[in-house]
Every structure is written in C-alpha cells, then in structure tokens.
Design a protein around this motif. Structure first.
Motif, PDB file in Angstrom:
ATOM      1  N   LEU A 514       0.720   0.023  13.414  1.00 42.40           N
ATOM      2  CA  LEU A 514       0.055  -1.157  13.070  1.00 42.40           C
ATOM      3  C   LEU A 514       1.015  -1.551  11.679  1.00 42.40           C
ATOM      4  CD1 LEU A 514      -1.560  -3.738  13.318  1.00 42.40           C
ATOM      5  CD2 LEU A 514      -3.426  -2.475  12.243  1.00 42.40           C
ATOM      6  N   LEU A 515       1.944  -2.228  11.910  1.00 42.82           N
ATOM      7  CA  LEU A 515       2.929  -2.409  10.556  1.00 42.82           C
ATOM      8  C   LEU A 515       2.685  -3.970  10.256  1.00 42.82           C
ATOM      9  CD1 LEU A 515       6.252  -2.053  12.589  1.00 42.82           C
ATOM     10  CD2 LEU A 515       4.879  -0.300  11.235  1.00 42.82           C
ATOM     11  N   ASN A 516       2.431  -3.644   8.574  1.00 40.09           N
ATOM     12  CA  ASN A 516       2.287  -4.750   7.953  1.00 40.09           C
ATOM     13  C   ASN A 516       3.639  -5.198   7.065  1.00 40.09           C
ATOM     14  OD1 ASN A 516       1.502  -6.750   5.849  1.00 40.09           O
ATOM     15  ND2 ASN A 516      -0.315  -5.709   5.276  1.00 40.09           N
ATOM     16  N   HIS A 517       4.319  -6.536   7.825  1.00 35.06           N
ATOM     17  CA  HIS A 517       5.493  -6.796   7.243  1.00 35.06           C
ATOM     18  C   HIS A 517       5.511  -7.374   5.919  1.00 35.06           C
ATOM     19  CE1 HIS A 517       6.908  -5.957  11.253  1.00 35.06           C
ATOM     20  NE2 HIS A 517       5.996  -6.521  11.595  1.00 35.06           N
ATOM     21  N   GLN A 518       4.363  -7.657   5.299  1.00 36.79           N
ATOM     22  CA  GLN A 518       4.458  -7.932   3.911  1.00 36.79           C
ATOM     23  C   GLN A 518       4.492  -7.092   3.051  1.00 36.79           C
ATOM     24  OE1 GLN A 518       2.806 -10.082   6.032  1.00 36.79           O
ATOM     25  NE2 GLN A 518       4.122 -11.606   5.575  1.00 36.79           N
TER      26      GLN A 518
END
Length: 783
Positions: A514-518
């Motif tokens: 689960l990647l948070n691009h922020q």
C-alpha cells in the motif's frame, strides 16, 4: 537401474560393476505382463503412488477443511496412513508392492526438487524493499522473535541433552542444535501462507506481521550460515572454512552481477505487453539448477543458491509473473504436497514407545512460550493492542512446509533417527493446526470496523467538509470518478478531501503493498502503470480550488483480498463515501465491451464490509471521459427518492452538486398515496427534502416532483420514462433491506443484487443511452 548404486543390486548383478540389471521404466502393456510384473516399472508405480497420495489427501481435506484446518494437515495425515504407521503395519504386503525401497527413493528425489523450486519461487515473490520500508517497530519485533529464542533454546537444550538425556557431546553439538534451531525459526513463506489463509494479509496487523517475519527470516539466514561455517571449522579446519566461505562469496557475487544482469537483459528483450519467451524461462530453470549444484559443492546448502537467485528477479511484470505462472502450479500443487506426504510417510508412530527426550520437551514448551513472549513484548511496547500483539506473536511462531522441508532434506545428513524425525513431524503438525485456530479466536477481521462511528455524507459536518475515496482499476475509472468529484462542489465553507486509490492485482510477489505517493513511496516494480492515475488526480487538484485536498495511493494485492485495502484506507482516513467503478464497461455506441466477475465480487465485498457509505458509479457517458467538466457544460442530475436511509444518502450527495453553476437537479419523490409516509421515517424523509421542496432563490436550479405509484409495475414504468428524459446522471439508493410496496414484485427479477431493485432497472441490458448511474448504500452500522 541407471540410478542404483552397487549396494542396491543383488549379488548376481554386482560382479565387476559392468553388469547392470535392466528394468524398463515404461510398461509393454497391461495384457503383455505376468501378474504382478506391472509394478516393477518405475513410471507406472510412480503414477499409481501419486494417484493414491492425492486422492487420499483430497478425501481427508474434504472433512478437515470444514474446520478451517490447512491442507498441510491432510497431506501429512495421508502420509502417515500410507506409511509404516498404518499401511506398513496392517497391510505389509500391499505396502511392500506400492512403496518399494527403490520407488521411495524416487519420491524422495522429487521432494528435493520440489523444495528447491519452492525456495526459488519464494525468492521471486519476496519484495526486498519491504525491509527498506520497515521501521523501528518491525526491526525490533523481527529481531527479538528470532535472536533470543534461537540462542537460549539451542544452548539450554544442548545442555539438557548432555546432562539429563545422556546424549553424547557430538550428537548434542549437531543433532540437538539442528532440531531445536529449526523449531525456533520464523519462516516468511509459512507466515505469508498463514496470513493468506486467514485473509488478513492486507490488514494493518497483516502488514506488521509480514514485515517482521521477513526481517526475522533474513536474520535467521545469516545466523544459520554462520553456524554452518562454525561446524565446518570444528569438523575440518579454519582453512577449509575460509575456503568454503570464499567460494560461497564468489557464487553470490556471480548471482548478483552476471545472472542478475542477464535477467534484466531478458526483461529488456521482452516487448511491452508480450509474454517472456519459453527459451528464457528454460535458461532461468537451468541457471537455478546449476546454482544449486555449485552451492552444494562449495558449502552452501543446495536450496539457498536458488533462493538468492530468486531474490535477484525483478518483481512484477514480465519475468517474475511469468515464472510464477509457469512454475507455481506444479510446485505448490504437486511437489510441495508430495513433500508433506513424504514427511508423514517417513514418520512411524509405533516407534514412540516412550516419552520424548527432555530436550525436545524443553524446546516445545519453554522454547515456544519464549518465542511468543519475544514477539508479544516488543509489539505491546509499541502500543499494539493486547489481543493483536498475542495473535502477531502466535503467527510468528507458526510452523509449516518450510520446517517440514528442512527436516526432510537434512534428516540423512544429520543422521536423524526415525523417532526424532517422527517427533519433528508431530510438532510441526500440532503447530500448523493450532496456530490458525488460536489466531482466529484472537483476531476477527470481520469485526475490524464493527461499531464504528457514523461516516456518511448525510452526517458530515458542513464546516469539516466531506472526505471521499475514489477507486480506480484503469484510467477511465479515474476519469469517471473525477467528473463526479468535481460536481461535488468543494468550497471554502464546505471543503472536499479526495483520496484516489489505484488498485492493481498482485502478480509475481508474496508481499502486498500500500503505497502513499504523497510520502514518495514506490515499489521496486515499474510505476508506469499507476503514474497516469496519479496524473489524473493531480490534474483535478490543479483545476480545483484551495479547499480541495488530494491524496493518491496505490494498492498492490491479491484480487481476492483487494477490498481490504479499500476498507483500510477509508477507515484510516475517516472517509465518508467510497466510489467504486461498475464491473461492466460500454463503448461510445453503448455496446457492452467487458463484464468482469472479479470486479463484481470486489464491489460486493466492499459494500459488505465498508466502514462508511459506498456508491457504485455506472458510467455510460463515454463521450465525456476525455476531459473534466468545465463551467460551460450543462449537467442534468436526477434523484429517484423512494424513502429510506440509502435514498437519503443519495439525496445528500446530490444536494452538494446543486451548488454547481451549470447543474440542474431534479428530485422525483415516489409515493403510494398522498399521506403514505408517517412516523420517524417520514420525519427524516421530510427533513432531507425540506429545502428541495421549497427552494430559495439560491436554489432555483432545483425541481421537485411527486409521483404516485401503486406497486412495482408502476415503479418500473416510471423508471423507463425517466430514462427517456435528458438526464446525465441519475442517483438512487440501493434499498438493500427495503420491503416497500413501491418495489413489490421487482426483487424476483433483479440480476444484480448489489445495485438494488431500482439500480438494477437502470442498468438493464436494453438501455443504450449514455446516462450515468450512481447507486448509493449508506453505511451499514452493526448492532
């Protein structure tokens, strides 16, 4: 037999080593054989053994699977029944024919190959970046759960074996250390399989457990190999140990440089969207076999070389996914079950005529509790809830196929007696059965969001604004959601927070991400697939006012568990509405071009488990996907209001849209009689409709109508007439638990229950007009 040693041949065939007994592998035919001769053909016998093994294991699992026991339990039990414990003792003649000495050697060879390929695939599925992303919590838990139990249990167990059990010092040094050491290991593959079985690999606890298990496995890999070189130094000399260490280092460097560059070369030679050529797959298989042979000869156990080679394979498309697609079925479906059954076959319960040695009892009792404590204490110190910390510690102490494979492949090297091997199989068997049961009792993922406070658009504070999660599997899903979000009319008085979630199926890996691009998080695989989705949401942010906040995530997980990522992101960010894409897609001419059963199942799971309201967006208006709506566009929205909480939520969403300058909102209220609605439900409906019935000057772009219908047939006819009008979007409640007379008789004809009765009418196959539909389900609060 070409694979027989001289000692395996009868005396008349061991004259000078040049005469061999010829036994054809393939039969000349059933009718050309003398009675019983057909069983002397090794291929025929192997096929019969496999048929018996898998049939018996399937029958056992048919009953035990109802109690959520893993398939490993059934496979080991099948081996116990076919081995000396049952078949060999009560039917020795049948056992001698079906499992002759030579045929068992063939099975043992197959299990070795299966374990070799299994370790390679584990390396392929591992995402080493998971270690880089792990924080202090994961490193502390993973190290403590491995380091202290291994050192304490091995040293104390060795002392007990010498002092109490009177084991000689050499056996205590090697056999006892090996036995207790394997029981104290934390295996990443076993933990990953357990999390998948429990369906919690995408949960917060699942991510923590998986990261801790990976770190623990890597720490144990270093410690075990250090121990192996210590043994070489004691048995031979320091010079031999250093020579072996140097050769192993050369082999690892060769894998990490030459072979890895060849793997990247294969990827560059594979065109975008095309499968990897079979010739390249053959090369990888040959490379892993060569690495296993060389590693075994230079002092590295034969399965570690393929494991390191698997780690060098870039995750995702195209190479890793192709390798898993071609090898995983035969390895996981055939070779590994064969190993489990072989371990059960090699054990003999009749040899357990006395209590186990004290050092074994110490390792199973004190060692187990120490391992659980070393997992629980650091997790609890990092503020993990007590039940979750206990479940995490139990899962890190789980045992399975890796421990069985280690015992099986090292039994002959360590001269493990049948009794000790049987105890090892029993211990793994018990742990494999109990840990999933105990974990289910402690951690119930179905109750993760139960009793959660109201998170709906209707109950959202105007000052705080609304938080919406838009899910996308492809670019047109994001574009459709963006149109709806733009119409939600964010303003300084009522801000809008948007969470974009790109959903990608996990292929070529065992670790969901689960990647948070922020936060700048990325995966080792190519990000080109999700970058267009990020660009779409960023463009929406650039075109919106300052009150609009946009955050973009990417979830990479198995399709069967993808809904967990959606629910967790919504839960963690206090989202009020989840927007899901419909599982059917149409082209510009209104022709159906795709119908995904997996996507439909995904939508249903989200609606059943979501911690907030959910809306399914059916976008038939393909002509407007090329750009976001501008102020000059005229957008006609209709709300079909029958009453009930789902309709009130749909109306609340539409009420936010009526502030858009070019939006005209029509609310059609369906009633059976003029005074049909009474009581609390009627009061709530009137409250929702108050400003719609009596619009102010600011709300002049609203039209309220009431229609009298008597039964479901009238409702169906009215829906048909609504579709003939010039609407761009129709909002309707799902009515999942509604028994209103307004839809009486329609539920029997509903093809898509997740859309409700009215929603199903609006997406009928006979409709080809470019009208978008929004089916809304208000948050389900468990009582």
């Amino acid at each position: 037999m070409g694979d027989s040693s001289l000692s395996d041949l009868k005396p008349e065939y061991r004259v000078d080593g040049s005469c061999w007994k010829f036994v054809p592998v393939i039969s000349e035919g059933f009718f050309n054989q003398r009675p019983g001769d057909i069983f002397r053909h090794h291929l025929i016998l192997l096929q019969l053994q496999l048929a018996v093994i898998f049939t018996l294991a399937a029958i056992i699992h048919f009953f035990l699977g109802r109690f959520y026991l893993p398939r490993l339990i059934s496979e080991v039990l099948a081996g116990v029944i076919l081995g000396p414990t049952v078949l060999g003792r009560f039917f020795p003649d049948i056992s001698a024919v079906l499992f002759s000495e030579q045929s068992v050697k063939v099975l043992a060879t197959l299990t070795r190959f299966g374990y070799l390929f299994f370790m390679f695939l584990i390396g392929v599925k591992m995402d080493v970046n998971l270690i880089k992303k792990s924080g202090k919590r994961e490193w502390t838990i993973g190290t403590m759960v491995m380091l202290f139990p291994l050192l304490v249990t091995v040293m104390v167990g060795r002392h007990i074996s010498i002092v109490v059990d009177k084991v000689d010092a050499q056996s205590a040094q090697y056999e006892v250390s090996f036995f207790t050491g394997v029981l104290m290991l934390t295996s990443f593959p076993v933990v990953a399989i357990l999390l998948m079985q429990l369906k919690i690999i995408n949960s917060e606890l699942g991510h923590l457990t998986l990261s801790s298990a990976l770190i623990s496995d890597m720490v144990s890999l270093v410690m075990v190999n250090i121990g192996n070189y210590r043994v070489i130094m004691l048995l031979a000399s320091l010079r031999v140990a250093l020579k072996s260490l140097f050769l192993v280092a050369v082999l690892i460097v060769f894998i990490l440089t030459v072979l890895q560059q060849m793997l990247y070369w294969i990827i560059r030679k594979t065109p975008e969207g095309k499968p990897v050529k079979d010739a390249y797959i053959f090369f990888v298989v040959i490379a892993l076999l060569v690495v296993a042979i060389v590693g075994e000869n230079v002092g590295l156990q034969y399965m570690y070389g393929p494991f390191i080679l698997g780690l060098t394979v870039p995750t995702g498309h195209p190479l890793a996914s192709t390798l898993i697609e071609k090898l995983d079925t035969i390895v996981s479906g055939w070779m590994l079950p064969l190993m489990s059954t072989y371990c059960g076959y090699r054990s003999n319960l009749w040899n357990l005529n006395r209590l186990p040695p004290y050092w074994i009892m110490f390792a199973v009792t004190f060692g187990f509790f120490l391992k659980v404590a070393c997992g629980f204490i650091p997790a609890f110190c990092f503020k993990v809830p007590c039940k979750d910390a206990t479940a995490l510690a139990l899962m890190l102490a789980a045992k399975g196929i890796v421990e069985l494979g280690t015992f099986a492949t090292n039994a002959e090297k360590q001269s493990t007696v049948t009794q000790e091997f049987t105890w090892a199989v029993i211990i793994v068997f018990i742990f494999a059965a109990l840990v999933p049961i105990l974990t289910r009792k402690l951690y119930d993922p179905s109750k993760t969001y139960a009793g959660y406070q109201k998170r709906t658009v209707l109950n959202s504070s105007i000052n705080e604004g609304v938080r919406m999660l838009a899910c996308a599997h492809r670019q047109d899903d994001a574009l459709s959601a963006i149109k709806l979000l733009q119409l939600s009319n964010p303003s300084t008085e009522s801000p809008l927070s948007v969470y974009g979630l790109y959903l990608e199926e996990l292929v070529g890996g065992a670790s969901p991400l689960l990647l948070n691009h922020q936060l700048g998080q990325r995966s080792s695989s190519d990000g080109g697939r999700w970058q267009p989705i990020i660009d779409i949401f960023n463009y929406f942010k650039s075109q919106s006012s300052k009150p609009t906040q946009v955050h973009v995530y990417t979830a990479i997980s198995p399709s069967s568990l993808m809904h967990e990522d959606v629910c967790w992101v919504a839960f963690d960010n206090l989202v009020a509405l989840i927007i899901l894409p419909f599982h059917r897609k149409w082209n510009r001419k209104g022709k159906l071009i795709s119908d995904s059963k997996d996507l439909r199942d995904f939508n249903t799971k989200v609606m059943n488990k979501a911690p907030c309201s959910v809306a399914i967006l059916i976008d038939r208006d393909r002509g407007r996907n090329s750009s976001i709506i501008d102020d000059s566009s005229t957008y006609n929205i209709c709300v079909v209001f029958l009453g009930g909480k789902d309709d009130r939520e749909a109306l609340s969403i539409a009420r936010r849209m009526k502030g858009w300058p070019s939006v005209f909102l029509t609310v059609i209220r369906l009633k059976e009689t003029e005074d049909m609605i009474t009581g609390w439900e009627g009061m709530m409906d009137d409250e929702c409709l108050r400003d719609i019935k009596h619009p102010s000057n600011e709300n002049g772009n609203v039209l309220y109508k009431e229609e009298i219908v008597r039964h479901g047939a009238d409702t169906s006819a009215l829906i048909g007439s609504i579709l003939d009008e010039n609407f761009d979007l129709i909002c309707v409640g799902r009515h999942s638990q509604c028994d209103s007379p307004l839809i009486e008789g329609l539920s029997a004809w509903t093809d898509l229950p997740e859309l409700g009765t009215v929603g199903d009418l609006l997406v009928s196959a006979e409709i080809s007009k470019p009208i978008s539909i929004l089916v809304v389900q208000q948050q389900v609060i468990e009582k």
